[in-house]
Design an enzyme around this catalytic site. Structure first.
Site, short mmCIF file in Angstrom:
data_model
loop_
_atom_site.label_atom_id
_atom_site.label_comp_id
_atom_site.label_asym_id
_atom_site.label_seq_id
_atom_site.Cartn_x
_atom_site.Cartn_y
_atom_site.Cartn_z
N TRP A 152 4.16 14.04 8.13
CA TRP A 152 3.71 12.68 8.44
C TRP A 152 3.74 11.75 7.24
O TRP A 152 3.70 10.55 7.40
CB TRP A 152 2.29 12.71 9.01
CG TRP A 152 1.31 13.47 8.16
CD1 TRP A 152 0.90 14.75 8.33
CD2 TRP A 152 0.64 13.01 6.97
NE1 TRP A 152 0.02 15.13 7.34
CE2 TRP A 152 -0.16 14.07 6.50
CE3 TRP A 152 0.63 11.80 6.28
CZ2 TRP A 152 -0.95 13.96 5.36
CZ3 TRP A 152 -0.16 11.68 5.14
CH2 TRP A 152 -0.93 12.76 4.70
N ASN A 153 3.77 12.28 6.03
CA ASN A 153 3.58 11.40 4.87
C ASN A 153 4.82 10.56 4.56
O ASN A 153 4.71 9.46 4.00
CB ASN A 153 3.13 12.19 3.64
CG ASN A 153 4.09 13.27 3.23
OD1 ASN A 153 4.82 13.82 4.04
ND2 ASN A 153 4.11 13.59 1.94
N LYS A 176 11.38 18.35 15.47
CA LYS A 176 9.95 18.28 15.80
C LYS A 176 9.26 17.45 14.72
O LYS A 176 8.94 17.95 13.65
CB LYS A 176 9.30 19.67 15.85
CG LYS A 176 7.87 19.63 16.42
CD LYS A 176 7.00 20.76 15.95
CE LYS A 176 6.37 20.48 14.62
NZ LYS A 176 5.42 19.32 14.62
N PRO A 177 9.03 16.16 15.00
CA PRO A 177 8.33 15.34 14.00
C PRO A 177 6.85 15.66 13.99
O PRO A 177 6.33 16.32 14.90
CB PRO A 177 8.59 13.92 14.50
CG PRO A 177 8.70 14.06 15.99
CD PRO A 177 9.36 15.40 16.21
N PRO A 179 3.00 15.41 14.63
CA PRO A 179 2.25 14.82 15.74
C PRO A 179 1.59 13.49 15.38
O PRO A 179 1.38 12.65 16.25
CB PRO A 179 1.17 15.88 16.04
CG PRO A 179 1.73 17.15 15.52
CD PRO A 179 2.54 16.77 14.31
N GLY A 229 6.25 20.74 4.42
CA GLY A 229 4.83 20.75 4.73
C GLY A 229 4.07 21.64 3.79
O GLY A 229 4.49 21.88 2.65
N SER A 230 2.96 22.17 4.27
CA SER A 230 2.07 22.95 3.40
C SER A 230 2.62 24.34 3.14
O SER A 230 3.37 24.91 3.95
CB SER A 230 0.69 23.06 4.05
OG SER A 230 0.73 23.93 5.16
N GLU A 251 10.45 23.25 1.93
CA GLU A 251 10.03 22.33 0.87
C GLU A 251 8.53 22.18 1.04
O GLU A 251 8.06 21.54 1.97
CB GLU A 251 10.77 20.99 1.00
CG GLU A 251 10.71 20.13 -0.25
CD GLU A 251 9.50 19.22 -0.29
OE1 GLU A 251 8.54 19.57 -1.04
OE2 GLU A 251 9.48 18.21 0.39
N LEU A 252 7.76 22.79 0.13
CA LEU A 252 6.33 22.98 0.35
C LEU A 252 5.48 22.17 -0.64
O LEU A 252 5.96 21.24 -1.26
CB LEU A 252 6.02 24.48 0.27
CG LEU A 252 6.87 25.36 1.20
CD1 LEU A 252 6.56 26.83 0.99
CD2 LEU A 252 6.68 24.97 2.65
N CYS A 285 3.93 15.00 -2.04
CA CYS A 285 3.94 16.37 -2.60
C CYS A 285 4.32 16.39 -4.07
O CYS A 285 4.06 17.38 -4.76
CB CYS A 285 4.88 17.25 -1.79
SG CYS A 285 6.57 16.64 -1.70
N GLU A 384 -3.93 21.37 -4.46
CA GLU A 384 -3.30 20.09 -4.19
C GLU A 384 -4.30 19.17 -3.51
O GLU A 384 -4.95 19.56 -2.54
CB GLU A 384 -2.08 20.29 -3.30
CG GLU A 384 -1.27 19.03 -3.05
CD GLU A 384 -0.01 19.31 -2.24
OE1 GLU A 384 0.98 18.58 -2.42
OE2 GLU A 384 -0.03 20.25 -1.41
#
Length: 481
Positions: A152-153, A176-177, A179, A229-230, A251-252, A285, A384
């Site tokens: 989402w960022n 899948k974007p 939510p 994401g995370s 990519e975390l 990130c 983080e």
């Protein structure tokens, strides 16, 4: 600007009607106002999207790179032309300042442009054989159907960073974007439609994140999952994908150190440190999360940083004067507060910020906060933040600060400020990060590889490296008479 119900599931070139009983609402994090309702898809919709992508793969992958690039060129052009409107949609659903949002959309278009150019450059090899009666070839081929899971960022640029190289390589995609931010994704898919993307090449499903993700993981037609994401979710995807040896591109999270040496330009360093930390209100990130400042310049550096932070304007992202918008939700605010409370309890001092916002702002706002007298045992130095909390710790020894910078499971981005060329090369070579910025805090660009090491990821996005994630190679040995 939005209808009460927005079609958000796109399969085989068709937007599906919203099932009245399976929907969820999208809210503006700056005002808490409802923007629209989108579809809550699950297993059935995801399976249909995968089947459409599988059906379209043969024809799309058989096109030449030049033919595929025509669609990407057109999509890049349409996105750049419509950046102002798309930026407003992004700000409404995600909260970032409109100037940042428009910049993100323009950057997203640049990824489409770059991979339109790269589509014709998936080179194979002719290998000189050690045997005179053989000829050896290596042929690149698109891997197949790709499941793309985006955050989402950066709801526009993260999509094009994944879809552009996948499509250029000849893959088809199920997107899948996040939510929280499906509206930007909807607009990007509409752009692909207008650009002439064949049916089934790009598909999108919004809704039940777990159901969609599990279906992408379990379906044999999906050959690769690309995820931003995370780190915990990335580990889950890797574990689940192992049953089929499905390729996973991750990519975390990051925990970026920013080191300011005594010879740095303090004015430049404070300005760029501020821009790194507080871009998207700390929800990036690669933003600086730990600030290490040489003890000899600590006082003037901190004073200058404090002055610049206190000039930042907090507000609704649609206001042209806003520098910092809201965080994405209440949980994000709570996490910042938890880290601040922990630091204060362990001896940190507030330089600026750290107070409750009591004005007319209704959304998920948190003030930019700088703290000093920070120690290594504080949560903020080990986790983080993903929010506007900036800890400053002093150092006196180069070797010591490099050790502290590397003392983390993360390895995405790191930054140093120095005017010494020898030190630059020496420190860069020792930092254990996939990306290092030297007097630069905005390293991401379409033409260069972006990605971390250690527990910050296992792949690269951007540059020619980004398309390689979506290719596999067939070795051909030809015997000759």
């Amino acid at each position: 600007m939005f209808q009460d119900k927005t079609r958000s599931i796109y399969i085989d070139g068709k937007w599906l009607d919203v099932n009245q009983e399976k929907t969820y609402a999208i809210y503006n994090p700056a005002t808490l106002e409802k923007l629209t309702t989108v579809a809550y898809g699950g297993v059935t919709e995801t399976e249909a999207a995968i089947e459409a992508a599988e059906k379209a793969f043969t024809s799309w992958s058989s096109l030449t790179g030049r033919e595929r690039s025509k669609v990407l060129y057109r999509a890049a052009e349409l996105m750049a032309q419509d950046a102002d409107r798309l930026g407003k949609i992004l700000t409404l659903e995600q909260g970032k300042p409109i100037k940042e949002a428009i910049g993100e959309v323009k950057g997203a278009a640049q990824f489409l442009l770059w991979y339109a150019e790269e589509a014709s450059r998936a080179y194979g090899e002719w290998i000189p054989s050690s045997v005179s009666t053989k000829r050896l070839l290596v042929i690149p081929k698109p891997i197949g159907v790709v499941g793309a899971i985006t955050p989402w960022n950066f709801p526009s640029s993260m999509i094009t960073r994944k879809l552009a190289p996948a499509l250029a390589a000849g893959c088809t995609v199920v997107l899948k974007p996040s939510p929280e931010t499906p509206l930007s994704a909807i607009e990007i898919v509409k752009i692909f439609e207008k650009a002439g993307m064949p049916n089934g090449v790009v598909n999108m499903v919004t809704g039940d994140a777990k159901a969609i993700g599990k279906t992408l993981l379990s379906h044999k037609a999906v050959k690769l999952i690309t995820f931003t994401g995370s780190t915990p979710v990335g580990k889950y995807l890797m574990r689940e994908a192992s049953d089929q040896l499905k390729r996973v591109s991750l990519e975390l999270g990051g925990h970026a150190p920013l080191i300011v040496f005594e010879d740095a330009d303090i004015d430049k360093a404070t300005s760029l440190a501020l821009k790194s930390k507080f871009r998207n209100n700390g929800q990036t990130c690669i933003c600086a999360n730990r600030l290490y400042v040489d003890e000899s310049i600590h006082e003037p550096f901190t004073a200058m940083l404090k002055d610049k932070v206190e000039q930042l304007v907090i507000g609704n992202g649609l206001d042209q004067h806003t520098d910092l918008g809201p965080l994405i939700n209440q949980a994000a605010c709570d996490k910042v507060q938890l880290q601040l409370d922990d630091a204060i309890q362990k001896g940190a001092k507030i330089v600026t910020g750290g107070y409750e916002l009591t004005d007319k702002l209704k959304g998920y706002f948190y003030p930019p906060t700088v703290i000093s007298q920070v120690t290594d045992d504080m949560l903020v130095m080990n986790e983080e933040t993903f929010g506007p909390l900036f800890p400053i710790q002093t150092f006196t020894d180069e070797t010591e600060v490099i050790h502290k910078a590397n003392d983390t499971d993360y390895g995405l981005a790191a930054y140093i400020f120095t005017e010494n060329t020898s030190r630059t090369l020496r420190v860069v070579e020792q930092l254990e990060y996939g990306i290092v910025g030297v007097n630069d805090v905005f390293p991401a660009t379409p033409e260069a590889p972006f990605g971390g090491i250690k527990q910050s990821g296992n792949s690269k996005e951007g540059g020619h490296h980004g398309m390689e994630e979506f290719l596999e190679y067939t070795f051909v040995s030809i015997g000759m008479d």
